[in-house]
Design a protein around this motif. Structure first.
Motif: not given
Lengths: 359, 516
Positions: A316, B186, B188, B191-192, B294-295, B302-304, B306
């Motif tokens: 990562t 994404r 994960g 998070e998704r 990062s997250v 918690r998300t991913l 942008r």
């Protein structure tokens, strides 16, 4: 000493510390931590015992996960399946385990044995065979000690259970188990070869769960107080600050099923004008400062987020990240000639004589 | 090209008209409780000089903090049915498992987990249990749930099961609003899925808010398509933003940075946006904010997403100033009078010394009553400015990713706090209309498309090109003109342990909004 009951706060710290000891590999312990939070909420508890308190004829299971970390974040491992891997081994050897142990303290596997221990009501031994994370199954104190390379059980949540019954050495176990794991979808719960209490006492690397908790506590405390979290790690561990900088390039490639590559960092602050590069094979292996080897395996090379003090993984890490590199001392068993054969720089293909940062 | 950009902030609704690359007019109106009135007022004010008379407007682009505020303040959220396709895996970590309990209690309408999902290489993980999906939908219906979030293992690689489950749910609940996690991106699962559930929780608010935006524009007599700005500095058509409001979470700060790039003509620089209460520092790369590493946590989830990588510090035009005394050294912020500045600042007859009062005393700003701050001598003012500069310098240093000195663009209503010279900065650029940079950023927003998935048994070039094609198609679906597409990010990562030539490729393209 009677086993100590771990608090959920201990386990939160364990997750942070295990990620630091992952030295770039081993996978983020966040999901195993979530499982532990859920288990503790349901009332389960885990006890941590010292290897010295094992009876010689106790039987200890190495419990953990195998596979690609990326698959692990879609097919999330669970306590029941891990328990089944251990039960499958018990059925195979027709004996019951008396305790569990981590297969590697670094990364997610530093927390995973607790998931099964909670359900099985067995203590977890405060030891492991790596003291960090390593990419291959023979890079262990138990393989260095010449302990049995088999059997190993691999279980998939859909009801698939496999045992690798017999192999001549740990390299073969690694190869065959890896094939099974890939067929499962590149993730499996596993139980590594059973060890007696006597074997664990002799060949285990001791106190590593406690060490991870101590590191995690230091990082979390510094974060709460807005203090320097990297300095906090160095205050509780006899480590050395190697470098501070910003990532300027990460080149990655897959060879023989591993993530290999080079990380390049440009120095900041007192390291301005200096460059560091680190070779990795899942884990950070050799760190070079201006083309001279500065630190190498088995010394632990830890790349940390300069702000949070938390570890950054080789999968990562990204361009522009501000990181601090520290070294932590390796377990003594890796410093013997036999140990260096298994985990020294030549075991990773680098024609270097091992020189420790701590020598 | 003639566009109106609007930023609906907590205090003000700013609007700008941009014509052929120039800011023609910029106005501010107070934000209203109903949103519509504030937008109408700002549009009226914008048109009051006749600049809109008889002109065709190509688009109205609105940026808003509405959606993120709803999550952070836990208001206007819809109860959501979570449907996960992936049993028997991951059962110990069900949907909502890592949400803050208070928020989960508000949003969690029910959780259903059934067999389904794929492997990393496209093989089936388990066949989709269609009967179980239909049973779940019937239970959702009985519970009165209409907003549904569907997730499946490895759905970014193969969204088939999520789509089929959505069809089955819609058969049982014809007016269901369904979010599929594969639309949000994404790898994960957790998070998704979280992003999908947050999106589903915003379903009603998104519908109402965007309807309010459309009504305000229609009432103002402007005939132009509505676009909503997104976290990454691009826009989505109103219909897409209504479907995926989570993508518009953090657009305010992004718009400021994009506006700063536009107004200064620089595409690579640091940006400091000094508001009333806080200062955001970020970095522009190719005219876009650098994304968070990062997250990202939104309201504790918690998300991913942008999201722009920003550092916020408690410094602004309304910051409390505590002068050095026996009680302690000079202190600026983090407390602020916020929108009460015009009542509580000393220069406005109030009793709280603020950075704005200092600027008025120093003759930097012409506002309020200068006589009321005449007691503040030059040395005092200098000390406060120096402290503000020190805070800014530290924040900039923490965000910089280059060793050398870099240009810094200062925008926002409190930009007067940023001096002309700062260590580590090659030059400080103050720009005209900098106080409306966010509305400018909205007006010039582009459209993006992204692809992030694993490709197997393709050469690196083939994989990159396949990802590029998917990203291009997604950008066009979001309203971009195909000819204007430009790749701004392309990243590939081979995957450890996976057999074959598995590579994860992430490509992001942007382009101009297609003419309606």
């Amino acid at each position: 000493m009677t086993p100590r009951e771990l608090t959920i706060d201990d386990i939160e710290s364990l997750a942070v510390g295990a990620w630091v000891l992952g030295t770039g590999g081993g996978g983020n312990p966040y999901l195993p931590l979530l499982n532990m939070r859920a288990l503790y909420k349901e009332g389960h508890r885990v006890r941590l015992m010292q290897a010295a308190d094992l009876a010689d004829d106790d039987l200890v299971a190495g419990a953990g996960g195998m596979g690609a970390p990326l698959v692990g974040i879609e097919r999330m491992g669970d306590p029941l399946t891990l328990t089944r891997a251990i039960r499958a081994m018990e059925a195979h050897i027709k004996r019951r385990f008396t305790a569990l142990m981590s297969v590697e303290i670094g990364g997610g596997n530093g927390v995973r044995p607790l998931m099964a221990a909670a359900l099985m009501k067995l203590p977890v031994v405060d030891s492991d065979p790596m003291g960090r994370a390593y990419p291959e199954g023979q890079m262990t104190s138990t393989a260095i000690g010449g302990l049995a390379p088999c059997p190993i059980s691999l279980v998939d949540v859909r009801g698939l259970e496999s045992i690798v019954h017999s192999t001549p050495h740990a390299r073969w176990t690694e190869r065959v188990a890896r094939k099974i794991c890939v067929e499962y979808g590149s993730t499996a719960s596993m139980c590594t070869p059973p060890r007696t209490g006597a074997e664990v006492k002799k060949w285990g690397i001791h106190g590593t769960t406690t060490k991870a908790i101590r590191i995690g506590e230091a990082v979390r405390r510094a974060q709460r107080l807005h203090e320097d979290a990297v300095a906090a790690i160095l205050a509780v561990e006899p480590g050395v600050l190697l470098f501070k900088g910003k990532v300027i390039d990460v080149a990655r490639r897959v060879t023989e099923g591993y993530l290999r590559g080079i990380l390049r960092i440009d120095g900041v602050d007192e390291f301005r004008g200096v460059a560091m590069s680190i070779n990795f094979q899942n884990e950070w292996i050799v760190a070079w400062r201006d083309e001279q080897p500065l630190a190498m395996t088995p010394d632990l090379i830890c790349v940390l987020d300069s702000v949070s003090g938390e570890a950054v993984g080789s999968e990562t890490i990204r361009y522009g990240q501000r990181v601090t590199v520290i070294a932590l001392p390796p377990p003594a068993v890796f410093l013997t000639p036999k140990g260096l054969e298994h985990v020294g720089p030549r075991a990773f293909g680098y024609d270097l004589d091992f020189r420790s940062v701590f020598a | 090209m003639r566009r109106i950009g609007i930023d609906v902030g907590g205090t003000n609704t700013d609007a700008v008209l941009i014509e052929e690359g120039k800011v023609v007019r910029a106005v501010k109106a107070p934000t209203s409780e109903d949103v519509t009135t504030g937008i109408l007022d700002s549009l009226k004010s914008l048109g009051s000089t006749g600049v809109l008379q008889g002109k065709k407007i190509d688009g109205v682009m609105i940026g808003t903090t509405h959606f993120i505020n709803a999550v952070v303040q836990r208001r206007h959220l819809t109860r959501v049915a979570a449907l996960r396709l992936g049993m028997p895996a991951s059962a110990s970590l069900p949907p909502f498992c890592d949400w803050p309990e208070g928020l989960a209690a508000l949003v969690r309408g029910g959780v259903w987990m059934v067999e389904g999902g794929h492997e990393y290489d496209g093989r089936l993980f388990m066949p989709l249990d269609e009967a179980a999906v239909t049973r779940a939908a019937e239970e959702m219906k009985a519970a009165g749930l209409k907003s549904v979030g569907i997730s499946a293992i490895f759905s970014p690689l193969d969204p088939g099961h999520e789509r089929r489950a959505a069809e089955l749910v819609a058969k049982v609940i014809p007016d269901a609003v369904i979010t599929c996690s594969s639309d949000l991106g994404r790898i994960g699962l957790l998070e998704r899925e979280n992003a999908g559930l947050l999106n589903a929780a915003l379903a009603d608010l998104a519908r109402d808010t965007i309807a309010a935006f459309e009504k305000a524009i229609a009432d103002s007599g402007i005939a132009a398509p509505l676009f909503i700005t997104q976290n990454d500095g691009t826009v989505a058509e109103a219909s897409q933003a209504r479907r995926l409001p989570v993508y518009s979470f953090a657009s305010g700060a992004t718009n400021s940075m994009r506006g700063a790039a536009y107004l200064s003509g620089l595409s690579d620089a640091m940006v400091i946006d000094v508001g009333g209460t806080t200062t955001d520092v970020g970095q522009l790369k190719h005219g876009f904010p650098r994304e968070a590493n990062s997250v990202v946590k939104v309201g504790g989830v918690r998300t991913l997403f942008r999201m722009p990588d920003l550092l916020s510090i408690g410094l602004g035009g309304g910051s409390h100033v505590q002068l050095a005394s026996e009680q302690g050294p000079l202190k600026v912020g983090p407390v602020s009078v916020g929108y009460r500045l015009l009542r509580e600042g000393i220069a406005f007859g109030g009793e709280q010394l603020t950075t704005t009062d200092i600027a008025i005393a120093a003759g930097v700003l012409e506002l309020g009553d200068r006589k009321k701050v005449a007691h503040l001598d030059a040395a005092t003012c200098k000390g406060v400015f120096a402290e503000a500069a020190r805070m800014a310098e530290e924040a900039i240093d923490r965000m910089k990713t280059e060793a050398g000195d870099v240009p810094l663009i200062a925008v926002g209503g409190g930009a007067f706090l940023i001096p002309e010279k700062l260590p580590g900065v090659s030059r400080v650029i103050h720009v005209e209309h900098g106080d409306c940079a966010n509305a400018v950023g909205a007006a010039i927003a582009q459209v993006s498309g992204e692809c992030d998935q694993i490709f197997k048994d393709l050469s690196r070039a083939e994989a990159l090109s396949a990802a590029q094609g998917i990203a291009n198609d997604r950008a066009v679906a979001a309203g971009a003109a195909r000819a204007s597409l430009n790749t701004i990010e392309s990243e590939d990562m081979p995957l450890a342990y996976l057999p074959g030539n598995s590579v994860r490729v992430r490509v992001r393209v942007v382009g101009d909004v297609a003419a309606a």
